[in-house]
Scaffold this motif. Sequence first.
Motif, PDB file in Angstrom:
ATOM      1  N   LEU A 219     -27.408 104.225  -0.873  1.00 56.59           N
ATOM      2  CA  LEU A 219     -28.305 105.380  -0.765  1.00 56.59           C
ATOM      3  C   LEU A 219     -27.622 106.554  -0.075  1.00 56.59           C
ATOM      4  O   LEU A 219     -27.870 107.717  -0.416  1.00 56.59           O
ATOM      5  CB  LEU A 219     -29.578 104.982  -0.027  1.00 56.59           C
ATOM      6  CG  LEU A 219     -30.455 103.934  -0.720  1.00 56.59           C
ATOM      7  CD1 LEU A 219     -31.712 103.656   0.094  1.00 56.59           C
ATOM      8  CD2 LEU A 219     -30.825 104.373  -2.127  1.00 56.59           C
ATOM      9  N   ASP A 251     -40.855  95.741  -2.023  1.00 55.17           N
ATOM     10  CA  ASP A 251     -39.663  95.256  -2.728  1.00 55.17           C
ATOM     11  C   ASP A 251     -39.688  93.746  -2.961  1.00 55.17           C
ATOM     12  O   ASP A 251     -38.949  93.244  -3.814  1.00 55.17           O
ATOM     13  CB  ASP A 251     -38.397  95.591  -1.929  1.00 55.17           C
ATOM     14  CG  ASP A 251     -38.125  97.077  -1.846  1.00 55.17           C
ATOM     15  OD1 ASP A 251     -38.397  97.779  -2.831  1.00 55.17           O
ATOM     16  OD2 ASP A 251     -37.659  97.539  -0.800  1.00 55.17           O
ATOM     17  N   GLU A 262     -34.612 102.444  -8.328  1.00 57.62           N
ATOM     18  CA  GLU A 262     -35.757 103.318  -8.074  1.00 57.62           C
ATOM     19  C   GLU A 262     -35.533 104.169  -6.833  1.00 57.62           C
ATOM     20  O   GLU A 262     -35.890 105.349  -6.798  1.00 57.62           O
ATOM     21  CB  GLU A 262     -37.031 102.477  -7.931  1.00 57.62           C
ATOM     22  CG  GLU A 262     -37.515 101.881  -9.230  1.00 57.62           C
ATOM     23  CD  GLU A 262     -38.849 101.182  -9.085  1.00 57.62           C
ATOM     24  OE1 GLU A 262     -39.473 101.307  -8.000  1.00 57.62           O
ATOM     25  OE2 GLU A 262     -39.275 100.522 -10.038  1.00 57.62           O
ATOM     26  N   ARG A 263     -34.916 103.583  -5.815  1.00 55.27           N
ATOM     27  CA  ARG A 263     -34.671 104.359  -4.586  1.00 55.27           C
ATOM     28  C   ARG A 263     -33.645 105.455  -4.821  1.00 55.27           C
ATOM     29  O   ARG A 263     -33.767 106.557  -4.293  1.00 55.27           O
ATOM     30  CB  ARG A 263     -34.210 103.414  -3.475  1.00 55.27           C
ATOM     31  CG  ARG A 263     -35.285 102.462  -3.016  1.00 55.27           C
ATOM     32  CD  ARG A 263     -35.045 102.062  -1.584  1.00 55.27           C
ATOM     33  NE  ARG A 263     -35.708 100.826  -1.251  1.00 55.27           N
ATOM     34  CZ  ARG A 263     -35.573 100.195  -0.118  1.00 55.27           C
ATOM     35  NH1 ARG A 263     -34.746 100.670   0.804  1.00 55.27           N
ATOM     36  NH2 ARG A 263     -36.217  99.076   0.133  1.00 55.27           N
ATOM     37  N   ASN A 266     -35.274 108.239  -6.490  1.00 57.66           N
ATOM     38  CA  ASN A 266     -36.157 108.964  -5.576  1.00 57.66           C
ATOM     39  C   ASN A 266     -35.385 109.899  -4.662  1.00 57.66           C
ATOM     40  O   ASN A 266     -35.980 110.700  -3.947  1.00 57.66           O
ATOM     41  CB  ASN A 266     -36.982 107.980  -4.755  1.00 57.66           C
ATOM     42  CG  ASN A 266     -38.312 107.659  -5.411  1.00 57.66           C
ATOM     43  OD1 ASN A 266     -39.224 108.466  -5.370  1.00 57.66           O
ATOM     44  ND2 ASN A 266     -38.405 106.497  -6.046  1.00 57.66           N
TER      45      ASN A 266
END
Length: 498
Positions: A219, A251, A262-263, A266
């Motif tokens: 991330l 999760d 998905e993260r 986002n």
Amino acid sequence: MTNKKEPKTYIITEEVLSRIRETVGSQIPETGGILGSSDGKHVDHFYFDVTASVTGATYEPDCDKLNLIIQKWYEKGIEFVGFIHSHPRGAVKPSDPDNLYTTKIMKAFEMEWFVSLIVQVHRSLKGEKAKLFAYGYYLADPCCYFEFGRIDEKNPSFEFPAIDLDADWNCSYQEALAKKYPFSKDELNERNKELFPANVLARKTLVVFGTGGSIGFVLDMARSGVTNFILVDGDKFEPHNMSNQRVTYSDIGKSKVEALKERILNINMEAEVRNFCEFLDNSITDEDFEKLIGDQLHKNSKDILICACTDRFEAQARLAALAMKYGTPFMAPQIYAGGVGAEVAFSYPGVTPSCPRCVLKSRYDAYKNGYKNTVTSECTPISAITHANALEGQIALMLLLYHEGDNRYATMLDKVSNRNLALIKMSPDAENVLGINLFHDAVDDTYSFFGEVVWIPQVPVSEANGFDEDCPLCHGSGDLTTLIGKITDTRRCMEWKE
């Protein structure tokens, strides 16, 4: 079912709110019930699932009883409109299992609307202190619920917005995000535009094998400007992952790669994320690996960073061999038992003289002699994994941006090219636990305690450098580019000498 829906409002009556607080709101988490409406507007009926199977961590509805209640409601003109259940503290959104359960209910009852209430039980188990959060579904799609926020006696209503199913049914997750959050990429990268060359990172690809403990690192790369990701992990998130991986309640039960995808989206909805829910084993040939990565592997291999974030050493060794075969930069992090320390080994063809097998020679030798790894993440604090992720991120940028323009990372690798093993001391007793004195030798105790990173000098493993034999992988040549295209089958990485 109509293709277009006008806005729809629901109001929960005071009587229902009171009953919810007396039952679901006054018991340990993971209890629930069903909601009904007699006029299509007011949620004026509630049945508490008193015969459900609950443990405080799980909730299994008594489906036979609930179906009977729904049938009785139907006979009286009362519409079944939704479900309510409680979550542990901190979890206020529907989980992935919740979404899947909602999917089944909507299909079974052919529902156009579905109300989901999540109750946050207070530690005192006093119902009046419980918090209720409302969510709504138009379709049985886990990615498309609406968040209505907190509801209570003063604010008991919420409204489903209008929607065009013809336009939204086949909408991808990225498209849904773009509709909901119309921000420009420039706005999101405003604070880092002088730090990271966006045009360079846009052509780089981060290939990550093992996406549990590496979530934070991946991330961070998305926030830094990396836009292309290939994620490979055959595992799913389980409850025990919550303690030392960046996992949320929603999760649990979800594929690790799907949850991470998905993260990433986002953070950057324009990112290209390919995910593969599988493990790297001998059923995957080198040719399969080439197909997984794509044409970039042969056209611009230096733009690909292979990250061996798996906790299986055999898979790490295989990935190191694949990186040597195809000429890509490589990085392999490892957390030590109990999180007292961590390491990051890395290589870059034509720059680092020592290959990963040279750097980790003692570990290869141990496995060759029958060593079986028993280390798990048990008793590893999340702070240790976060610390390691931060170092991984800096090293990854050092590799991805090597000699790429004028930025702080462009020449870092030149300064540590022969020190391509970084060790982190994450506990004051790390040396005693691990049986090494490297930290003590490198940093004076007057100025150190824990948190230090040392970069260990490396030399290619060869007879010329005083070793018993040459490295089976790179032969101790000091030039990793000579391996490109020369390794026939990396599945033999633990045994062969090419």
